[in-house]
Design a protein around this motif. Structure first.
Motif, PDB file in Angstrom:
ATOM      1  N   GLU A  40      -4.343   6.833  -7.127  1.00 11.76           N
ATOM      2  CA  GLU A  40      -5.589   7.345  -7.676  1.00 11.76           C
ATOM      3  C   GLU A  40      -6.244   6.377  -8.647  1.00 11.76           C
ATOM      4  O   GLU A  40      -7.362   6.617  -9.096  1.00 11.76           O
ATOM      5  N   ASP A  41      -5.566   5.297  -8.980  1.00 10.31           N
ATOM      6  CA  ASP A  41      -6.129   4.330  -9.931  1.00 10.31           C
ATOM      7  C   ASP A  41      -7.268   3.566  -9.270  1.00 10.31           C
ATOM      8  O   ASP A  41      -7.097   2.970  -8.193  1.00 10.31           O
ATOM      9  N   LEU A  42      -8.430   3.554  -9.899  1.00 13.74           N
ATOM     10  CA  LEU A  42      -9.621   2.931  -9.309  1.00 13.74           C
ATOM     11  C   LEU A  42      -9.441   1.435  -9.100  1.00 13.74           C
ATOM     12  O   LEU A  42      -9.847   0.885  -8.069  1.00 13.74           O
ATOM     13  N   ILE A  43      -8.819   0.757 -10.065  1.00 11.45           N
ATOM     14  CA  ILE A  43      -8.627  -0.692  -9.936  1.00 11.45           C
ATOM     15  C   ILE A  43      -7.776  -1.010  -8.714  1.00 11.45           C
ATOM     16  O   ILE A  43      -8.056  -1.947  -7.962  1.00 11.45           O
ATOM     17  N   LEU A  44      -6.725  -0.212  -8.497  1.00 17.23           N
ATOM     18  CA  LEU A  44      -5.870  -0.447  -7.345  1.00 17.23           C
ATOM     19  C   LEU A  44      -6.581  -0.116  -6.038  1.00 17.23           C
ATOM     20  O   LEU A  44      -6.426  -0.829  -5.042  1.00 17.23           O
ATOM     21  N   ARG A  45      -7.346   0.953  -6.023  1.00 14.06           N
ATOM     22  CA  ARG A  45      -8.099   1.276  -4.806  1.00 14.06           C
ATOM     23  C   ARG A  45      -9.095   0.159  -4.476  1.00 14.06           C
ATOM     24  O   ARG A  45      -9.236  -0.244  -3.327  1.00 14.06           O
ATOM     25  N   ASN A  46      -9.765  -0.339  -5.487  1.00 12.68           N
ATOM     26  CA  ASN A  46     -10.682  -1.464  -5.266  1.00 12.68           C
ATOM     27  C   ASN A  46      -9.920  -2.692  -4.760  1.00 12.68           C
ATOM     28  O   ASN A  46     -10.401  -3.429  -3.904  1.00 12.68           O
ATOM     29  N   GLY A  47      -8.724  -2.903  -5.321  1.00 13.22           N
ATOM     30  CA  GLY A  47      -7.897  -4.017  -4.882  1.00 13.22           C
ATOM     31  C   GLY A  47      -7.491  -3.889  -3.424  1.00 13.22           C
ATOM     32  O   GLY A  47      -7.469  -4.879  -2.682  1.00 13.22           O
ATOM     33  N   LEU A  48      -7.191  -2.654  -2.984  1.00 10.95           N
ATOM     34  CA  LEU A  48      -6.840  -2.426  -1.579  1.00 10.95           C
ATOM     35  C   LEU A  48      -8.044  -2.630  -0.664  1.00 10.95           C
ATOM     36  O   LEU A  48      -7.916  -3.207   0.423  1.00 10.95           O
TER      37      LEU A  48
ATOM     38  N   HIS B  83       0.839  -1.197   0.000  1.00  7.09           N
ATOM     39  CA  HIS B  83       0.000   0.000   0.000  1.00  7.09           C
ATOM     40  C   HIS B  83       0.884   1.260   0.000  1.00  7.09           C
ATOM     41  O   HIS B  83       0.642   2.217  -0.750  1.00  7.09           O
ATOM     42  N   GLY B  84       1.929   1.248   0.844  1.00  5.71           N
ATOM     43  CA  GLY B  84       2.851   2.383   0.890  1.00  5.71           C
ATOM     44  C   GLY B  84       3.564   2.610  -0.428  1.00  5.71           C
ATOM     45  O   GLY B  84       3.739   3.754  -0.881  1.00  5.71           O
ATOM     46  N   ARG B  85       3.983   1.510  -1.070  1.00  7.24           N
ATOM     47  CA  ARG B  85       4.680   1.647  -2.360  1.00  7.24           C
ATOM     48  C   ARG B  85       3.727   2.173  -3.439  1.00  7.24           C
ATOM     49  O   ARG B  85       4.136   2.929  -4.325  1.00  7.24           O
ATOM     50  N   ILE B  86       2.468   1.768  -3.379  1.00  8.03           N
ATOM     51  CA  ILE B  86       1.484   2.274  -4.334  1.00  8.03           C
ATOM     52  C   ILE B  86       1.376   3.792  -4.223  1.00  8.03           C
ATOM     53  O   ILE B  86       1.320   4.512  -5.222  1.00  8.03           O
ATOM     54  N   TRP B  87       1.342   4.293  -2.969  1.00  8.87           N
ATOM     55  CA  TRP B  87       1.335   5.745  -2.751  1.00  8.87           C
ATOM     56  C   TRP B  87       2.602   6.386  -3.328  1.00  8.87           C
ATOM     57  O   TRP B  87       2.544   7.406  -4.017  1.00  8.87           O
ATOM     58  N   LYS B  88       3.722   5.751  -3.021  1.00  7.89           N
ATOM     59  CA  LYS B  88       5.016   6.331  -3.410  1.00  7.89           C
ATOM     60  C   LYS B  88       5.157   6.461  -4.915  1.00  7.89           C
ATOM     61  O   LYS B  88       5.710   7.444  -5.427  1.00  7.89           O
TER      62      LYS B  88
END
Length: 661
Positions: free
Chosen positions: A165-173, A155-160
């Motif tokens: 802001e990608d919807l697919i990734l937010r849904n994945g989280l 999750h931290g690396r995704i932010w970094k």
């Protein structure tokens, strides 16, 4: 006992992932060898194609090699280790190929390997896309122990890297945190999504359902509808699961109407969810309507019907569906065995378990718990011991808290308190239910001092007693005649944050009644702040019969007849009490009441275990296949009770030597 929890979670997971494509993609491929590869169905076939590709040099091109890796990593008949070997042949694999291997680790239930590949991707400075993180998060979901921390790191690396802001990734989280049980974290990510789609809402609802926060799940669904987002089939599956878990029939009916109104696609999984919801709400007529309308049914469909009928006491209908279902799995067997065990038909539960074993089915934990419960009901020690030896001692199944508690209960009810103690001592962890099982075991076997001592150990160990604990303690005091200790424990319940319930008053009534202090028991009942039930008045009536108090016995019997006018036991106890005091007029009155109301005394029943099989007998029973030999032997025993008569010994010896009894 939650027989269906894992099965339902599998259904939801299967539904949420039902849009996943097969190993091949929707590519337009014209090369003859690659066309052949796309239709490959086995590793043997793939190796033949690979040999041809080496011969033609096609294997040295990245795209053909990527298709080979995709098959090995994702196809049901692929080989993940072989995929990694082919991967090592590529000098500079692209992001798609890296992602394929990470996804393969997830699919092959090798999450550690999938994450190891992801780390190599990071260390190698390979450009990652959103799918890299989605597949890595999926691996974390399947990683026991450290999966949450690794996922938080992702999750931290995704932010970094700016992917947040990608919807697919937010849904994945949201899915990751929900799957791992951290619904507050899932909700935080969910609330930060500005452009939520139906997947976002459905994933959040599913997370709440899995955490058994059904009200919160339904509240999110309400917000979804108010926001103008149309639910899909998967959304409604999660919503019906929440209704079923709550047992909220009216809400379930309204959602069924919504499905029809919105014309939501009603496939197999949604039909199963509706059927299961109705079954959990006790409306088997509605469940049967859904069942009859289904064009296709699977093992979950049939098992839901079996489980529903079993839980609603309609065991014969459950067995009818069990016998008719085209294919069974261990959960189906489990549901049927549980239906018998939970509806006081333990002998049939054990017989079905024997059939299950003979057909090569390996029982799961909940199956053994149901069978051990049946053994406890029948005092069938031999089968209980066999289960303990075969499945626990031989390490087929770990001795979990649930299994341990069931074994303690079984041994205690079979009178083997020492074996119950051994199981208790060997358990690696103990919860309140574990202590309760052992305390109740001591109480039922007359070991009052041991029960009270164990209670003190429980409190010293920091385990908080509950209402069941005090049922065991008060029962132990009753069996041991410890009236002062009993009242002390009864009064001190409030120090543990507990208020006496019906069952605790029944125990205190029993304690006083066993000592002949029935007037005090009656006075205690009159001080109750809750309405006395059949257990309390029945205990008082039994005590009156023991000490011969006819007048108070009549009062207790009158209360019982009002509560349950069809219970033959009440009339039998009252008649026995009156006859004991030679009140023959009252005995005649009781018998007249029984005739007028059409009440017949339930025949006495006993059982005996012979070579691992339990045999039940009613009064004057002729149904047993060896009844003639049994009655012949009983006649011999009667004769043997007379002085100098050895005839019965000969009868018994002959019967046993011939294996007739």
């Amino acid at each position: 006992m939650k027989l269906f929890t894992q099965f339902q979670q599998n259904l939801l997971s299967r539904t949420l992932c039902s849009s996943t494509k097969k190993w091949y993609s929707m590519l337009i491929i014209t090369h003859p060898t690659l066309v052949l590869l796309e239709s490959c169905s086995s590793m043997f076939h793939l190796r033949q194609i690979l040999g041809h590709m080496f011969h033609t040099g096609l294997v040295f091109d990245v795209f053909p090699l990527s298709r080979l890796i995709t098959f090995c990593a994702l196809h049901d008949h692929g080989d993940f280790a072989y995929a990694r070997s082919l991967f090592s042949l590529i000098p500079d694999p692209n992001t798609y190929i890296w992602n394929t291997l990470i996804r393969g680790g997830m699919k092959r239930n090798e999450p550690e390997m999938g994450l190891r590949i992801f780390k190599k991707m990071v260390w190698g400075g390979v450009e990652m896309d959103k799918r890299s993180f989605v597949f890595a998060l999926k691996c974390c979901e399947r990683l026991e122990g450290v999966g949450v921390e690794v996922g938080r790191g992702l999750h931290g690396r995704i932010w970094k890297l700016g992917f947040v802001e990608d919807l697919i990734l937010r849904n994945g989280l949201v899915h990751f945190y929900g799957e791992m049980g951290f619904v507050s974290d899932a909700r935080k990510v969910f609330d930060e999504i500005s452009d939520r789609d139906v997947v976002s809402w459905t994933t959040m609802i599913d997370g709440y359902v899995k955490a058994e926060l059904n009200d919160e799940a339904l509240e999110v669904f309400k917000l979804m509808c108010e926001g103008g987002v149309e639910p899909n089939e998967v959304t409604m599956i999660t919503v019906f699961s929440a209704c079923g878990n709550k047992g909220d029939l009216s809400l379930g009916l309204s959602f069924h109407e919504l499905v029809c109104k919105k014309r939501v696609k009603c496939g197999l999984n949604l039909s199963n969810a509706m059927l299961d919801m109705y079954a959990k709400c006790g409306r088997m007529d509605k469940a049967n309507d859904v069942f009859d309308r289904m064009e296709r049914r699977d093992v979950f469909t049939w098992t839901s019907m079996i489980d529903g009928y079993g839980k609603n006491g309609e065991v014969d209908l459950a067995r009818k569906h069990f016998d008719e279902m085209p294919g069974r799995n261990v959960v189906s067997w489990n549901a049927m065995i549980a239906g018998y065990s939970q509806n006081n038909r333990p002998m049939e539960a054990i017989e079905l378990f024997r059939v299950m074993e003979s057909e090569g089915m390996v029982p799961i934990e909940s199956t053994l718990v149901c069978v051990l419960s049946a053994c406890a009901q029948l005092s069938c020690l031999t089968i209980g011991q066999q289960i303990h030896k075969k499945y626990v001692k031989q390490k087929w199944i770990d001795i979990s808290i649930v299994i341990g508690n069931a074994l303690i209960d079984m041994y205690a009810k079979c009178g083997c308190i020492y074996e119950a103690e051994m199981v208790f001592r060997d358990m690696p962890a103990k919860i309140v239910g574990t202590w309760n099982s052992m305390i109740l075991g001591y109480a039922s076997n007359g070991s009052a001092k041991e029960a009270l001592s164990l209670f003190e150990q429980m409190v010293s160990a920091g385990s908080q007693p509950d209402s069941i604990t005090f049922v065991g303690i008060l029962s132990a005091c009753a069996h041991g005649g410890l009236i002062d200790q009993g009242f002390d424990y009864f009064r001190n319940m409030e120090t543990f944050g507990l208020i006496p319930k019906i069952e605790h008053y029944a125990c205190m009534t029993d304690l006083l009644g066993r000592l002949g202090r029935v007037d005090e028991a009656h006075n205690l009942i009159k001080t109750m702040t809750i309405q006395p039930d059949e257990a309390v008045w029945g205990t008082l009536l039994s005590a009156c019969r023991m000490c011969g108090n006819v007048e108070l016995g009549k009062i207790a019997a009158d209360k019982l007849i009002i509560l349950d006018p069809k219970d033959s036991g009440t009339y039998a106890l009252l008649a026995s009490l009156c006859s004991k005091k030679s009140a023959w007029g009252d005995v005649s009155t009781v018998r007249s009441m029984m005739r007028e109301k059409g009440i017949k005394k339930n025949p006495g029943c006993s059982s005996i275990e012979v070579e691992g099989r339990s045999h039940g007998f009613l009064v004057a029973d002729q149904s047993h296949p060896h009844s003639k030999v049994i009655y012949k032997t009983l006649d011999g025993l009667r004769v043997s009770s007379k002085p100098d008569n050895h005839a019965s010994n000969a009868i018994l010896t002959e019967a046993f030597s011939m294996g007739q009894i």
